[in-house]
Design a protein around this motif. Sequence first.
Motif, PDB file in Angstrom:
ATOM      1  N   TRP A 124      32.512  64.868 -26.118  1.00 21.31           N
ATOM      2  CA  TRP A 124      31.929  64.210 -27.286  1.00 21.31           C
ATOM      3  C   TRP A 124      32.416  62.773 -27.408  1.00 21.31           C
ATOM      4  N   ARG A 131      30.451  67.097 -17.963  1.00 25.35           N
ATOM      5  CA  ARG A 131      30.277  66.550 -19.317  1.00 25.35           C
ATOM      6  C   ARG A 131      30.090  67.625 -20.376  1.00 25.35           C
ATOM      7  N   ARG A 132      30.052  68.873 -20.004  1.00 26.57           N
ATOM      8  CA  ARG A 132      29.897  69.927 -20.997  1.00 26.57           C
ATOM      9  C   ARG A 132      31.046  69.897 -21.994  1.00 26.57           C
ATOM     10  N   ALA A 160      27.284  64.077 -28.592  1.00 26.69           N
ATOM     11  CA  ALA A 160      27.476  64.740 -27.303  1.00 26.69           C
ATOM     12  C   ALA A 160      27.271  63.741 -26.173  1.00 26.69           C
ATOM     13  N   VAL A 161      28.121  63.809 -25.161  1.00 26.02           N
ATOM     14  CA  VAL A 161      27.965  62.957 -23.978  1.00 26.02           C
ATOM     15  C   VAL A 161      26.776  63.467 -23.170  1.00 26.02           C
ATOM     16  N   THR A 162      25.812  62.604 -22.934  1.00 26.87           N
ATOM     17  CA  THR A 162      24.608  62.999 -22.196  1.00 26.87           C
ATOM     18  C   THR A 162      24.506  62.341 -20.824  1.00 26.87           C
ATOM     19  N   ASP A 163      25.247  61.249 -20.596  1.00 31.84           N
ATOM     20  CA  ASP A 163      25.217  60.582 -19.286  1.00 31.84           C
ATOM     21  C   ASP A 163      26.088  61.336 -18.280  1.00 31.84           C
TER      22      ASP A 163
END
Length: 372
Positions: free
Chosen positions: A149, A145-146, A127-130
Amino acid sequence: MSRADVTALIVAAGRGTRAGGGLPKQYRDLGGQTVLARAVAAFAGRVAEVVVVIHPEDRAMAKAAVPDVRLIDGASTRSGSVAAGLAAVTTELVLIHDAARPNVPGAVIDRVLEALASADGAAPALAVTDALWYGAERVEGVQDRRNLWRAQTPQGFRTAAIRAAHAAFDGPASDDVEVALAAGLDVAIVAGDEAAMKITGPEDFARAAMGTRMDIRVGNGFDVHRFGMGDHVMLCGVKVPHNRGLQGHSDADVGLHTITDAIYGALAEGDIGRHFPPSDPQWKGADSAVFLAHAADLARKRGFAICNIDATLICEHPKITPHAAAMRARVADITGVAVDRVSVKATTTERLGFAGRGEGIACMATVSLVTS
């Protein structure tokens, strides 16, 4: 789904020029092995076959890096190389993996395989967290970013479906999931792992080296051979004069058999009888060094070095101590291990049991392996 129905298709046909080093990145050293060899080793014991797609000019380097793997010539694009590789796959399922991801954990591979039980395809991702921005020299906006991936490999599919998807796809694709989606395939997302990072630039080699996971294995062996007619016994590769001989598989070297089984045990490769059946007449009277050399070579091909060998012979006679140094040297020579990492010793059973009664000799051994 049985893993006998799975092929790992590793794409290694790129030139890898951005990584530097003077040769394609898949053939550069990473912790004592080539990047490609590490990528192949990640699938050991998890698939029926590994097929590697290479650049035609790299065949010599590829054979040196992975000598026991089927090699297929690739194309000028990744999609073309995957299509060439898929033409050689005969199993129901295929895992398509980038050689530039050499440290993919086995747990990630397992998750992809498990997800294929209920989906057309499956792929690992993080998952993209930045926070995400878009723009050129100035920030022009923010991207939500929700549900975003970071894609990884291996990406698994039913072979016939992804082969047809590639045949129908027109143009370059970022990965095989893009090809699958264009064909309407359902692709499940499974948890990826930071260790499965992709090597792209020179700085990635240092990060990948830190991420190489040391795998330590310990195996044990135990074997017994009864006495029979003869004037010597073979013990740990050394001919020891005695008034009786040993009966059993090949030359009945109970020491080498036990050490061989310990290596196979550490690799979860069964026992000596699985690889060299005693029912096969070609092994009657054979030098047991052949068996031990095979086990040691198998460990090397799986990416392991033998860290140490400890064997204990259990008998009243013959006396082992006068021959122990020669036995250590012979075992070291067969396995390619330094003699100071080989221990051969003996004990008695205080005249108890079959060994104490002089009916035979037993041996037990422990071997440790570590990723090289």
